[in-house]
Scaffold this motif. Sequence first.
Motif, PDB file in Angstrom:
ATOM      1  N   SER A  54      18.822  53.288  54.930  1.00 36.06           N
ATOM      2  CA  SER A  54      20.016  53.933  54.388  1.00 36.06           C
ATOM      3  C   SER A  54      21.188  53.713  55.334  1.00 36.06           C
ATOM      4  CB  SER A  54      19.758  55.440  54.225  1.00 36.06           C
ATOM      5  OG  SER A  54      18.672  55.667  53.357  1.00 36.06           O
ATOM      6  N   TYR A  98      24.452  60.279  56.008  1.00 34.91           N
ATOM      7  CA  TYR A  98      23.690  59.273  55.276  1.00 34.91           C
ATOM      8  C   TYR A  98      23.775  59.588  53.788  1.00 34.91           C
ATOM      9  CZ  TYR A  98      21.399  57.621  59.540  1.00 34.91           C
ATOM     10  OH  TYR A  98      21.142  57.086  60.773  1.00 34.91           O
ATOM     11  N   PRO A  99      23.819  58.577  52.922  1.00 34.76           N
ATOM     12  CA  PRO A  99      23.699  58.856  51.495  1.00 34.76           C
ATOM     13  C   PRO A  99      22.283  59.356  51.217  1.00 34.76           C
ATOM     14  CG  PRO A  99      23.546  56.504  51.885  1.00 34.76           C
ATOM     15  CD  PRO A  99      23.878  57.136  53.210  1.00 34.76           C
ATOM     16  N   SER A 142      16.993  60.423  53.172  1.00 36.17           N
ATOM     17  CA  SER A 142      17.394  59.035  53.391  1.00 36.17           C
ATOM     18  C   SER A 142      16.191  58.275  53.927  1.00 36.17           C
ATOM     19  CB  SER A 142      18.575  58.960  54.364  1.00 36.17           C
ATOM     20  OG  SER A 142      18.222  59.554  55.606  1.00 36.17           O
ATOM     21  N   GLN A 175      21.543  54.881  46.893  1.00 33.83           N
ATOM     22  CA  GLN A 175      21.852  54.830  48.307  1.00 33.83           C
ATOM     23  C   GLN A 175      22.439  53.473  48.691  1.00 33.83           C
ATOM     24  OE1 GLN A 175      19.076  56.196  51.177  1.00 33.83           O
ATOM     25  NE2 GLN A 175      18.129  57.704  49.821  1.00 33.83           N
ATOM     26  N   THR A 176      23.502  53.507  49.488  1.00 29.67           N
ATOM     27  CA  THR A 176      24.003  52.289  50.113  1.00 29.67           C
ATOM     28  C   THR A 176      23.081  51.944  51.274  1.00 29.67           C
ATOM     29  OG1 THR A 176      26.254  52.951  49.545  1.00 29.67           O
ATOM     30  CG2 THR A 176      26.002  51.241  51.214  1.00 29.67           C
TER      31      THR A 176
END
Length: 237
Positions: free
Chosen positions: A151, A172-173, A198, A232-233
């Motif tokens: 993440s 964090y996403p 994440s 999530q990126t």
Amino acid sequence: MSEYKIGRDFQVLRSRIEHLESVCCKHSPDGKKRHDGISVAHDISAGVARHHEPLLWKPDRPMQLPPFLYGLFGVPERLLQFDLRPESKTWTCHPEPLILYINWSAGGGDEFYRLQNQVFSVIRITEPNSGHVSCTAIYSARLVASGKAKSHYFPPRFQGVDGSPANSPGYYPLSNFRITLRNAQGAFLGLYITPGYSISCQDNYDFVHTWDFNAGLYDLVAGATWEVTGVQTVDRC
């Protein structure tokens, strides 16, 4: 067109590209690098294996639970033996394992992480001293990262020309795991949403979530479905 004009146009174009990258990717660690990809939410609902009957458990005589299970089931420590016997239903899960994937910005994809050895159970316990009936649902699996992605961390935002930090911390996403209790016709009986989580490159741990539900629903519960929500990126490990 003169070499001077071509060079000037090239500099203008490069300046515009750098500006767009700094705006689009201003949360990345260096302010310039594009994020490598995004995780793909599981768009097909997973759940118990409906073609398999649940494993039913009910002791045939009064019994004592191991003390390490008291906290899991919300049983008081003083409750050493059950005169009214507990019971449970346990299902295997499908698909097994549940795999989450990544779409890379440059094209292609990879596994992000998986939830393997999934088991879903409901248990009903009657406390003999009070007659209180409690019901607990338990989803358990092993979360194993692929080691190919993690993440992406968004550092604190900055504001102003002096670079003074904003009041928002880095983060964090996060994804959530949504679990829905179902009856025999697949109708909704209740919903549980896990805290956000994440993924790190080397994650390998027990992914266990328990929650209490209305005891009057126990006999109606015929399974559950679940899904991962939240994209999530990610960066490469």
